[in-house]
Design a protein around this motif. Structure first.
Motif, PDB file in Angstrom:
ATOM      1  N   ASN A 206       0.783  -1.184   0.152  1.00 47.75           N
ATOM      2  CA  ASN A 206      -0.013  -0.077  -0.038  1.00 47.75           C
ATOM      3  C   ASN A 206       0.948   1.246  -0.076  1.00 47.75           C
ATOM      4  O   ASN A 206       0.413   2.282   0.285  1.00 47.75           O
ATOM      5  N   GLN A 207       2.291   1.129  -0.259  1.00 44.96           N
ATOM      6  CA  GLN A 207       3.040   2.434  -0.339  1.00 44.96           C
ATOM      7  C   GLN A 207       3.791   2.423  -1.715  1.00 44.96           C
ATOM      8  O   GLN A 207       3.986   1.530  -2.470  1.00 44.96           O
ATOM      9  N   PHE A 208       4.054   3.548  -2.176  1.00 46.42           N
ATOM     10  CA  PHE A 208       4.648   3.645  -3.290  1.00 46.42           C
ATOM     11  C   PHE A 208       6.104   3.563  -3.414  1.00 46.42           C
ATOM     12  O   PHE A 208       7.029   4.052  -2.569  1.00 46.42           O
ATOM     13  N   ILE A 209       6.562   2.268  -3.991  1.00 53.22           N
ATOM     14  CA  ILE A 209       7.959   2.309  -4.151  1.00 53.22           C
ATOM     15  C   ILE A 209       8.338   2.278  -5.432  1.00 53.22           C
ATOM     16  O   ILE A 209       7.962   1.772  -6.488  1.00 53.22           O
ATOM     17  N   GLY A 210       9.551   3.276  -5.881  1.00 58.06           N
ATOM     18  CA  GLY A 210      10.143   3.389  -7.117  1.00 58.06           C
ATOM     19  C   GLY A 210      11.325   2.857  -6.913  1.00 58.06           C
ATOM     20  O   GLY A 210      12.079   2.676  -6.011  1.00 58.06           O
ATOM     21  N   ILE A 211      11.894   2.576  -8.360  1.00 60.13           N
ATOM     22  CA  ILE A 211      13.272   1.913  -8.600  1.00 60.13           C
ATOM     23  C   ILE A 211      14.211   2.764  -9.442  1.00 60.13           C
ATOM     24  O   ILE A 211      13.675   3.466 -10.551  1.00 60.13           O
ATOM     25  N   ASN A 212      15.293   2.816  -9.312  1.00 56.99           N
ATOM     26  CA  ASN A 212      16.485   3.472 -10.037  1.00 56.99           C
ATOM     27  C   ASN A 212      17.724   2.633  -9.792  1.00 56.99           C
ATOM     28  O   ASN A 212      17.984   1.954  -9.068  1.00 56.99           O
ATOM     29  N   GLY A 213      18.487   3.076 -10.891  1.00 58.76           N
ATOM     30  CA  GLY A 213      20.051   2.477 -10.903  1.00 58.76           C
ATOM     31  C   GLY A 213      20.029   1.426 -12.144  1.00 58.76           C
ATOM     32  O   GLY A 213      19.603   0.407 -12.181  1.00 58.76           O
ATOM     33  N   GLY A 214      20.900   1.880 -12.919  1.00 60.79           N
ATOM     34  CA  GLY A 214      21.483   0.954 -13.913  1.00 60.79           C
ATOM     35  C   GLY A 214      20.545   0.470 -15.071  1.00 60.79           C
ATOM     36  O   GLY A 214      20.441  -0.250 -15.988  1.00 60.79           O
ATOM     37  N   ILE A 215      19.301   1.261 -15.200  1.00 62.72           N
ATOM     38  CA  ILE A 215      18.443   1.140 -16.234  1.00 62.72           C
ATOM     39  C   ILE A 215      18.334   1.872 -17.253  1.00 62.72           C
ATOM     40  O   ILE A 215      18.750   2.945 -17.291  1.00 62.72           O
ATOM     41  N   GLN A 216      18.411   1.236 -18.645  1.00 66.26           N
ATOM     42  CA  GLN A 216      18.986   1.856 -19.661  1.00 66.26           C
ATOM     43  C   GLN A 216      17.848   1.979 -20.821  1.00 66.26           C
ATOM     44  O   GLN A 216      18.319   2.802 -21.629  1.00 66.26           O
ATOM     45  N   THR A 217      16.832   1.486 -20.782  1.00 63.02           N
ATOM     46  CA  THR A 217      15.775   1.841 -21.762  1.00 63.02           C
ATOM     47  C   THR A 217      14.421   1.907 -21.199  1.00 63.02           C
ATOM     48  O   THR A 217      14.338   1.308 -20.148  1.00 63.02           O
ATOM     49  N   VAL A 218      13.432   2.193 -22.163  1.00 63.44           N
ATOM     50  CA  VAL A 218      12.189   2.380 -21.835  1.00 63.44           C
ATOM     51  C   VAL A 218      11.573   0.731 -21.513  1.00 63.44           C
ATOM     52  O   VAL A 218      10.856   0.561 -20.792  1.00 63.44           O
ATOM     53  N   ASP A 219      12.074  -0.099 -22.552  1.00 58.46           N
ATOM     54  CA  ASP A 219      11.800  -1.491 -22.568  1.00 58.46           C
ATOM     55  C   ASP A 219      11.876  -2.004 -20.864  1.00 58.46           C
ATOM     56  O   ASP A 219      11.214  -2.678 -20.376  1.00 58.46           O
ATOM     57  N   MET A 242      16.939  11.020 -26.527  1.00 58.92           N
ATOM     58  CA  MET A 242      15.966  10.776 -27.532  1.00 58.92           C
ATOM     59  C   MET A 242      14.973   9.306 -27.031  1.00 58.92           C
ATOM     60  O   MET A 242      13.953   9.466 -27.485  1.00 58.92           O
ATOM     61  N   LEU A 243      15.768   8.669 -25.887  1.00 56.58           N
ATOM     62  CA  LEU A 243      14.847   7.473 -25.599  1.00 56.58           C
ATOM     63  C   LEU A 243      13.654   7.905 -24.838  1.00 56.58           C
ATOM     64  O   LEU A 243      12.731   7.321 -24.732  1.00 56.58           O
ATOM     65  N   LEU A 244      13.759   9.275 -24.154  1.00 56.34           N
ATOM     66  CA  LEU A 244      12.568  10.001 -23.501  1.00 56.34           C
ATOM     67  C   LEU A 244      11.224  10.142 -24.652  1.00 56.34           C
ATOM     68  O   LEU A 244      10.163  10.302 -23.832  1.00 56.34           O
ATOM     69  N   LEU A 245      11.366   9.999 -25.856  1.00 58.45           N
ATOM     70  CA  LEU A 245      10.263  10.199 -26.869  1.00 58.45           C
ATOM     71  C   LEU A 245       9.472   8.932 -26.714  1.00 58.45           C
ATOM     72  O   LEU A 245       8.230   9.208 -26.887  1.00 58.45           O
ATOM     73  N   ASP A 246       9.717   7.985 -26.163  1.00 54.93           N
ATOM     74  CA  ASP A 246       8.964   6.896 -26.062  1.00 54.93           C
ATOM     75  C   ASP A 246       8.182   6.732 -24.648  1.00 54.93           C
ATOM     76  O   ASP A 246       7.086   5.873 -24.372  1.00 54.93           O
ATOM     77  N   VAL A 247       8.657   7.707 -23.632  1.00 57.01           N
ATOM     78  CA  VAL A 247       8.193   7.417 -22.235  1.00 57.01           C
ATOM     79  C   VAL A 247       6.385   7.771 -22.444  1.00 57.01           C
ATOM     80  O   VAL A 247       5.707   6.989 -21.721  1.00 57.01           O
ATOM     81  N   ASP A 248       6.166   8.640 -22.961  1.00 60.62           N
ATOM     82  CA  ASP A 248       4.696   9.135 -22.862  1.00 60.62           C
ATOM     83  C   ASP A 248       3.462   8.049 -23.688  1.00 60.62           C
ATOM     84  O   ASP A 248       2.577   7.917 -23.114  1.00 60.62           O
ATOM     85  N   VAL A 249       3.860   7.451 -24.623  1.00 61.39           N
ATOM     86  CA  VAL A 249       3.439   6.456 -25.380  1.00 61.39           C
ATOM     87  C   VAL A 249       3.411   5.122 -24.541  1.00 61.39           C
ATOM     88  O   VAL A 249       2.360   4.552 -24.295  1.00 61.39           O
ATOM     89  N   ARG A 250       4.343   4.776 -24.039  1.00 58.96           N
ATOM     90  CA  ARG A 250       4.793   3.283 -23.594  1.00 58.96           C
ATOM     91  C   ARG A 250       4.236   3.230 -22.125  1.00 58.96           C
ATOM     92  O   ARG A 250       3.790   2.382 -21.545  1.00 58.96           O
ATOM     93  N   ILE A 251       4.767   4.356 -21.374  1.00 56.61           N
ATOM     94  CA  ILE A 251       4.441   4.408 -19.880  1.00 56.61           C
ATOM     95  C   ILE A 251       3.158   4.916 -19.499  1.00 56.61           C
ATOM     96  O   ILE A 251       2.289   4.598 -18.780  1.00 56.61           O
ATOM     97  N   HIS A 252       2.800   6.308 -20.360  1.00 59.85           N
ATOM     98  CA  HIS A 252       1.681   6.885 -19.987  1.00 59.85           C
ATOM     99  C   HIS A 252       0.242   6.711 -20.783  1.00 59.85           C
ATOM    100  O   HIS A 252      -0.667   7.280 -20.507  1.00 59.85           O
ATOM    101  N   GLY A 253       0.357   6.098 -21.747  1.00 57.10           N
ATOM    102  CA  GLY A 253      -0.573   5.848 -22.904  1.00 57.10           C
ATOM    103  C   GLY A 253      -1.043   7.059 -23.372  1.00 57.10           C
ATOM    104  O   GLY A 253      -2.406   7.121 -23.637  1.00 57.10           O
ATOM    105  N   SER A 254      -0.228   8.037 -23.630  1.00 54.09           N
ATOM    106  CA  SER A 254      -0.559   9.143 -24.261  1.00 54.09           C
ATOM    107  C   SER A 254       0.298   9.517 -25.756  1.00 54.09           C
ATOM    108  O   SER A 254       1.070   8.850 -25.910  1.00 54.09           O
TER     109      SER A 254
END
Length: 336
Positions: A206-219, A242-254
């Motif tokens: 029931n708590q928000f946990i986010g992850i960071n470290g060594g992640i290279q791609t939107v996949d 340039m990889l940020l161009l896929d974030v809104d589509v792949r993760i936020h569905g916009s």
């Protein structure tokens, strides 16, 4: 004490990590051209600097950067509460406490990753900031430091900060070695342990946990979201924007934030000329743009032009456009 659940803090959140000397207002403006929805963080700002420094220079940002969060460094609850209050008044949408930076500077000030050793202090800081502001207060930490048992240390820290009211915990899935490794080495040498962060989420459904470290791609980010609530990219997003161009589509569905690189270049040229008109330098902006065409034909020439010509006293947006022409010319030659 009011304890909020993670439903108050958006799930499936993607963020660009706070990075000292990198994620300044010009970097954030650049990254915002690629994604409307990613959460962008400031560099770490020490609480004393937020309270006593030039606030416009240290904390100022543009409305177009939203959503944007302020990361604070410190270990004095009263000072952090004051700094958080200032950040809220200035319009930040989140206050984040740094409990992960291993630099000599933070060690000498006994904050950053050092605070992993004193979770009671972290909890007191979170509690003070929660009492001072109504916007979310979050923490970014490591899984442990030095010889700590990461099972015990991370569970203890997480339990205390959530009890104090933290809205989210972002975890860099490595230990920090305060003794024997440089800050640069601490970003690469301690092994990644994503499973440890996944277990933390399982223990705190029931708590928000986010992850960071060594992640290279939107996949990779999408895969992590099967296990945790948010994903944060640092150097990969900075070095290969340039990889940020896929974030809104792949993760936020916009839809994508921008439909063309031409539009991004045009915007950054206008932004650069406005900054220069206020007495700034082109290099303040272009230093964040050198990785834009990583791997593309003409990328080397793009980097060369931005790294040399942008440092000239009279440099303006024409330098960016000339560098972009090198990309288009080389790409055309490759296509032919």
């Amino acid at each position: 004490m009011i304890t909020k659940k993670y439903s108050d803090y958006k799930r499936n959140r993607f963020a660009v990590a706070p990075m000292i000397d990198w994620t300044d207002r010009h970097c954030r403006t650049f990254h915002r051209q690629f994604t409307r929805h990613a959460l962008l963080y400031t560099e770490m700002v020490v609480a004393d600097a937020a309270i006593h420094g030039n606030r416009e220079r240290i904390l100022g940002f543009a409305e177009a950067e939203h959503p944007v969060a302020l990361q604070l460094g410190g270990s004095d609850p009263a000072k952090l509460a004051d700094a958080a209050r200032i950040g809220e008044v200035m319009g930040y949408q989140e206050i984040n406490l740094n409990v992960g930076c291993p630099s000599d500077r933070v060690q000498s000030g006994t904050f950053g990753a050092c605070l992993m050793q004193t979770p009671d202090v972290v909890a007191a800081c979170v509690d003070a900031m929660k009492q001072a502001v109504v916007i979310p207060v979050t923490v970014k930490c490591r899984i442990g430091v030095d010889d700590q048992d990461t099972e015990l240390a991370l569970d203890d820290l997480a339990g205390r900060v959530f009890e104090a009211g933290a809205d989210a915990l972002w975890v860099h899935a490595r230990k920090a070695w305060l003794k024997g490794l440089s800050p640069k080495e601490n970003r690469d040498i301690p092994p990644l342990d994503y499973d440890r962060v996944y277990r933390l989420k399982q223990q705190n459904p029931n708590q928000f946990i986010g992850i960071n470290g060594g992640i290279q791609t939107v996949d990779e980010a999408v895969e992590h979201l099967n296990h945790v609530d948010g994903v944060m990219l640092g150097r990969a997003a900075y070095q290969h924007p340039m990889l940020l161009l896929d974030v809104d589509v792949r993760i936020h569905g916009s839809e994508r934030a921008s439909l063309s690189i031409d539009a991004i270049i045009d915007h950054m040229c206008d932004y650069a000329d406005a900054h220069i008109g206020r007495g700034g330098r082109l290099s303040h902006i272009t230093r964040h743009m050198v990785g834009l065409f990583h791997g593309a034909a003409g990328a080397r020439r793009w980097r060369q032009i931005l790294s040399t010509d942008a440092n000239r006293p009279d440099a303006d947006s024409a330098v960016i456009r000339r560098a972009y022409e090198a990309i288009e010319i080389d790409a055309g030659a490759e296509a032919a």
